[in-house]
Design a protein around this motif. Structure first.
Motif, mmCIF file in Angstrom:
data_model
loop_
_atom_site.group_PDB
_atom_site.id
_atom_site.type_symbol
_atom_site.label_atom_id
_atom_site.label_comp_id
_atom_site.label_asym_id
_atom_site.label_seq_id
_atom_site.Cartn_x
_atom_site.Cartn_y
_atom_site.Cartn_z
ATOM 1 N N LYS A 53 -31.057 62.523 27.534
ATOM 2 C CA LYS A 53 -30.705 62.335 26.123
ATOM 3 C C LYS A 53 -31.790 61.600 25.333
ATOM 4 C CE LYS A 53 -28.158 58.024 26.952
ATOM 5 N NZ LYS A 53 -26.843 57.340 26.800
ATOM 6 N N ASN A 54 -32.716 60.951 26.036
ATOM 7 C CA ASN A 54 -33.788 60.232 25.343
ATOM 8 C C ASN A 54 -35.109 60.999 25.315
ATOM 9 O OD1 ASN A 54 -32.339 57.849 24.651
ATOM 10 N ND2 ASN A 54 -32.492 57.150 26.790
ATOM 11 N N THR A 55 -35.096 62.240 25.789
ATOM 12 C CA THR A 55 -36.332 63.020 25.841
ATOM 13 C C THR A 55 -36.689 63.559 24.452
ATOM 14 O OG1 THR A 55 -35.969 63.669 28.133
ATOM 15 C CG2 THR A 55 -37.456 65.046 26.826
ATOM 16 N N VAL A 56 -37.955 63.346 24.078
ATOM 17 C CA VAL A 56 -38.525 63.944 22.861
ATOM 18 C C VAL A 56 -39.822 64.631 23.286
ATOM 19 C CG1 VAL A 56 -39.498 63.551 20.580
ATOM 20 C CG2 VAL A 56 -37.523 62.206 21.346
ATOM 21 N N LEU A 57 -39.877 65.928 23.076
ATOM 22 C CA LEU A 57 -41.059 66.713 23.467
ATOM 23 C C LEU A 57 -41.754 67.249 22.219
ATOM 24 C CD1 LEU A 57 -42.832 68.338 25.528
ATOM 25 C CD2 LEU A 57 -41.090 70.144 25.378
ATOM 26 N N VAL A 58 -43.047 67.003 22.127
ATOM 27 C CA VAL A 58 -43.889 67.600 21.085
ATOM 28 C C VAL A 58 -44.918 68.456 21.805
ATOM 29 C CG1 VAL A 58 -45.451 67.199 19.151
ATOM 30 C CG2 VAL A 58 -43.607 65.558 19.629
ATOM 31 N N PHE A 59 -44.879 69.772 21.599
ATOM 32 C CA PHE A 59 -45.873 70.615 22.268
ATOM 33 C C PHE A 59 -46.523 71.566 21.266
ATOM 34 C CE2 PHE A 59 -42.161 73.392 22.656
ATOM 35 C CZ PHE A 59 -42.683 74.681 22.519
ATOM 36 N N LEU A 60 -47.777 71.898 21.549
ATOM 37 C CA LEU A 60 -48.565 72.716 20.628
ATOM 38 C C LEU A 60 -49.720 73.355 21.376
ATOM 39 C CD1 LEU A 60 -51.091 70.523 18.665
ATOM 40 C CD2 LEU A 60 -49.541 69.505 20.336
ATOM 41 N N ALA B 286 -59.801 86.061 13.141
ATOM 42 C CA ALA B 286 -58.462 85.503 13.309
ATOM 43 C C ALA B 286 -58.414 84.097 12.725
ATOM 44 C CB ALA B 286 -58.085 85.469 14.784
ATOM 45 N N SER B 287 -57.231 83.667 12.340
ATOM 46 C CA SER B 287 -57.070 82.315 11.820
ATOM 47 C C SER B 287 -57.220 81.311 12.964
ATOM 48 C CB SER B 287 -55.688 82.157 11.178
ATOM 49 O OG SER B 287 -54.695 82.062 12.197
ATOM 50 N N ARG B 288 -57.229 80.054 12.608
ATOM 51 C CA ARG B 288 -57.285 78.990 13.616
ATOM 52 C C ARG B 288 -55.921 78.342 13.817
ATOM 53 N NH1 ARG B 288 -62.901 75.656 13.671
ATOM 54 N NH2 ARG B 288 -64.339 77.412 13.559
ATOM 55 N N ASP B 289 -54.871 78.989 13.377
ATOM 56 C CA ASP B 289 -53.535 78.403 13.436
ATOM 57 C C ASP B 289 -52.978 78.417 14.857
ATOM 58 O OD1 ASP B 289 -53.813 78.202 10.726
ATOM 59 O OD2 ASP B 289 -52.474 79.875 10.254
ATOM 60 N N VAL B 290 -52.255 77.354 15.188
ATOM 61 C CA VAL B 290 -51.573 77.244 16.476
ATOM 62 C C VAL B 290 -50.134 76.815 16.231
ATOM 63 C CG1 VAL B 290 -53.710 76.671 17.692
ATOM 64 C CG2 VAL B 290 -52.266 74.826 16.802
ATOM 65 N N PRO B 291 -49.197 77.250 17.090
ATOM 66 C CA PRO B 291 -47.805 76.806 16.940
ATOM 67 C C PRO B 291 -47.649 75.353 17.386
ATOM 68 C CG PRO B 291 -47.975 78.851 18.226
ATOM 69 C CD PRO B 291 -49.348 78.262 18.143
ATOM 70 N N VAL B 292 -46.704 74.666 16.754
ATOM 71 C CA VAL B 292 -46.343 73.312 17.158
ATOM 72 C C VAL B 292 -44.823 73.205 17.062
ATOM 73 C CG1 VAL B 292 -46.685 72.439 14.807
ATOM 74 C CG2 VAL B 292 -46.667 70.834 16.734
ATOM 75 N N ALA B 293 -44.207 72.498 18.002
ATOM 76 C CA ALA B 293 -42.750 72.367 18.017
ATOM 77 C C ALA B 293 -42.362 70.971 18.462
ATOM 78 C CB ALA B 293 -42.125 73.411 18.939
ATOM 79 N N ILE B 294 -41.219 70.503 17.961
ATOM 80 C CA ILE B 294 -40.627 69.241 18.402
ATOM 81 C C ILE B 294 -39.242 69.550 18.956
ATOM 82 C CG2 ILE B 294 -39.799 66.965 17.697
ATOM 83 C CD1 ILE B 294 -41.947 66.821 15.642
ATOM 84 N N VAL B 295 -38.981 69.058 20.152
ATOM 85 C CA VAL B 295 -37.707 69.275 20.850
ATOM 86 C C VAL B 295 -37.083 67.911 21.112
ATOM 87 C CG1 VAL B 295 -36.603 70.206 22.920
ATOM 88 C CG2 VAL B 295 -38.611 71.356 21.941
ATOM 89 N N ALA B 296 -35.800 67.765 20.818
ATOM 90 C CA ALA B 296 -35.129 66.477 21.038
ATOM 91 C C ALA B 296 -33.653 66.698 21.337
ATOM 92 C CB ALA B 296 -35.296 65.574 19.822
ATOM 93 N N HIS B 297 -33.106 65.809 22.132
ATOM 94 C CA HIS B 297 -31.672 65.833 22.422
ATOM 95 C C HIS B 297 -30.902 65.079 21.345
ATOM 96 C CE1 HIS B 297 -27.883 65.321 24.634
ATOM 97 N NE2 HIS B 297 -28.333 66.240 25.501
ATOM 98 N N ASP B 298 -31.483 64.003 20.852
ATOM 99 C CA ASP B 298 -30.858 63.191 19.817
ATOM 100 C C ASP B 298 -31.080 63.857 18.459
ATOM 101 O OD1 ASP B 298 -30.007 61.278 18.025
ATOM 102 O OD2 ASP B 298 -31.170 59.632 18.906
#
Length: 642
Positions: free
Chosen positions: A559-566, A580-592
């Motif tokens: 429940k305390n996990t916070v994931l930021v991946f990109l 091509a562009s230089r764009d990359v995906p980024v995401a934040i995952v959290a239980h709270d």
């Protein structure tokens, strides 16, 4: 003098040690006087140019002149001396047609080589036949200069100009290679170190023997570029000197044609007929060096100016206290992976399933786009840009910032004193002094992760093993502080063959289970023979990395996990395509849910797959946005009244 005496004296009228050379160039059927030309003095010797004198080595008296007398006086032979024939002439005497053809061919190749080096573009998309049928102003000006110089100065100038052309051609080839891989040209100030990294990558991809072969070929190419243009210019300059009148006329005609073409804007296949590409490239390189030196000074000032530099730990990241925060970089995970028609279907399906799996486990996610400071490689530039909040797009900037104390996201967690900070770095194979700059209490590199399995090309170990080692060494152990972790996943690193497979977590062990998987995998040389194969395998590697990460959160998150991946950058142009562009995906995952509420004004897309309309930010803007969203306040703590 009798007839018989004359016949015995004839052989002595020739110089048997010297070859009689036929003319090498058109229009030279008649013998020439010895010497290079009107102002060249003594002859240069056989083979010195295309027009070696056909009368070289002959006496100035006709061979059948009955009054001819040798320089050391008349000589007689005994009456009974045997009759001897002159020794056979040289190769040119025996094969005059072949000699003339060889001389013509050599001269033509010399001219073609000089023309190619003058007109060689520095981008692959301009390597067309039309590019090499233009009139280079540098060639016209160079020819005029060589015609005016005396012999010794002419030869020296020809050699120096040839070497300079070779160096420029080598730099053009480096530009082409860097544009194909990194999406930018070669920087002559600080990119030399990347050549060593390229050699290391080759060794991981094609083995030591293949790498040595490539290095030898590259060394021979550089040597040829330094020597052959110089020899070609010397040959051509000798030819012009021997035919000064015709050379001057040709130079005048070409110069006039260049001026008219430039004035009228004449083009051939979209390129100006009047070329000055070499001068423009030289000027661009000089400007680049000047800009690099200025940029270094300006960036040092920028890096020293940080609104969070004096912020105490008590005023940092208050909205994440008690959370286990994981920052994860997925190698070469770019926009192309989720939007390219060939690769996107598999990757998008993986992201959709991952979103559903995480939701079932009680997690939510939001995703957007970041524009990376690098492309196709140099991952550390993307990492440092993301974490420092500075635009670090070259090696000098990286050295400058890592040598200072600019606050990074990871060092901000350490400054609070509320987290233990660790790094999982399977791509680091030796000492990594930057760990101090990033504020990591401990770094587990490839030597400390306990891996006993095989390498997968460049990647020292599969991503799933790296995550399993993180769980075993840090996350799964009791600790009195939450963890802030930086994890680098490398299985999606070029060349994307062979690839590991996802295993049950209890089967990972020490990694020896991967031996059979690596042996049965594809050969990178076979994969890289076709673009579609490379792109397909790249897509599979991204799917593997994403599956490993989602599976880890499912199994070991709480429940305390916070994931930021990109992603750190887009893959090379062979995969992502030109421009091509230089764009990359980024995401934040959290239980709270409160974690994602703090970024609601970011307007990111729900789930792991950012939509086409999701915001696109520069990667260096993320640090300040993240610090602000989670309760950080820049500047020193306010003074309290007594």
């Amino acid at each position: 003098m009798s007839h018989s005496t004359r016949s015995h004296q004839l052989p002595q009228q020739h110089a048997p040690e010297t070859e009689s050379l036929p003319p090498d160039e058109p229009g030279d059927a008649l013998p020439e006087e010895p010497g290079d030309g009107p102002a060249d003095g003594p002859a240069e010797g056989p083979g010195d140019g295309p027009l070696d004198g056909p009368a070289a080595g002959l006496s100035e008296h006709a061979p059948d002149d009955p009054q001819a007398v040798p320089p050391d006086g008349p000589q007689t032979q005994p009456a009974d001396a045997p009759h001897t024939e002159p020794p056979p002439g040289g190769w040119r005497d025996r094969h005059p047609v072949a000699a003339r053809a060889a001389a013509w061919t050599t001269t033509a190749l010399a001219g073609a080589l000089v023309l190619v080096t003058l007109l060689l573009p520095n981008s692959a998309d301009r390597l067309t036949a039309a590019e090499f049928v233009r009139i280079p102003v540098e060639g016209v000006a160079g020819a005029a200069l060589l015609l005016l110089l005396p012999p010794t100065a002419r030869r020296v100038a020809a050699v120096l100009a040839g070497v300079a052309l070779g160096v420029l051609a080598a730099l053009d080839l480096l530009d082409i290679g860097f544009n194909e891989v990194l999406g930018r040209g070669f920087n002559v100030v600080f990119d030399w170190v990347l050549l060593g990294d390229g050699a290391s990558f080759l060794q991981d991809s094609i083995g030591r023997a293949g790498t040595i072969g490539v290095e030898i070929a590259a060394a021979l190419l550089v040597l040829a570029l330094l020597v052959l243009p110089a020899l070609a210019l010397v040959r051509l300059s000798n030819l012009m000197a021997r035919h000064a009148t015709r050379a001057a006329g040709t130079t005048l005609v070409l110069g006039t044609a260049w001026v008219l073409s430039a004035a009228l804007g004449l083009q051939i296949a979209g390129a100006p007929l009047a070329s000055r590409s070499t001068s423009d490239l030289v000027q661009a390189r000089m400007d680049g060096v000047s800009a690099t030196l200025k940029d270094e000074r300006a960036f040092a000032k920028e890096a020293a100016s940080d609104p969070y530099h004096r912020t105490p730990g008590s005023r940092l990241l208050t909205g994440l206290r008690g959370k286990d925060v994981i920052f994860t970089f997925i190698e070469s995970y770019g926009r192309s992976a989720v939007q390219d028609p060939l690769m996107a279907p598999g990757v998008d399906a993986t992201l959709a399933k991952g979103t559903a799996r995480l939701r079932a486990a009680g997690y939510s996610a939001r995703s957007g786009w970041l524009t990376s400071a690098t492309y196709g490689g140099s991952s550390w530039l993307g990492h440092s840009t993301f974490l420092s909040g500075l635009w670090i797009d070259n090696q000098q900037r990286y050295r400058t910032v890592t040598a200072g104390d600019h606050l990074t996201l990871t060092s901000a967690f350490r400054r609070t004193g509320a987290w233990r900070t660790v790094g999982i770095m399977p791509g680091v194979t030796k000492g990594w002094p930057e760990a101090k700059f990033y504020g990591l209490d401990h770094v587990y590199d490839s030597r400390e992760l306990g891996y006993k399995g095989p390498k997968f090309s460049w990647s020292t170990m599969p991503d799933q093993y790296s995550l399993a080692a993180f769980e075993r060494l840090e996350h799964g152990k009791p600790h009195d502080k939450p963890l802030m972790s930086e994890i680098i996943l490398t299985s999606s690193h070029n060349p994307w063959a062979p690839l590991p497979k996802t295993l049950p977590w209890n089967k990972v062990g020490d990694g020896s289970v991967y031996d059979s998987i690596e042996k049965s995998g594809k050969n990178p040389v076979d994969v890289w023979q076709q673009t579609d194969k490379v792109r397909t395998e790249y897509g599979k590697s991204i799917q593997y990395s994403l599956n490993s990460l989602v599976s880890y959160v499912e199994k070991y998150g709480n429940k305390n996990t916070v994931l930021v991946f990109l992603g750190d950058h887009q893959p090379v142009a062979k995969v992502s395509g030109d421009h091509a562009s230089r764009d990359v995906p980024v995401a934040i995952v959290a239980h709270d849910p409160d974690v994602l509420k703090r970024i609601s004004d970011w307007h990111w897309t729900p789930g792991l797959n950012p939509g086409h309309q999701a915001p696109v930010w520069r990667m260096d803007s993320f640090r300040n946005r993240f610090l602000t969203a989670f309760g950080s306040h820049p500047g020193p703590a306010p003074k309290t009244s007594r």
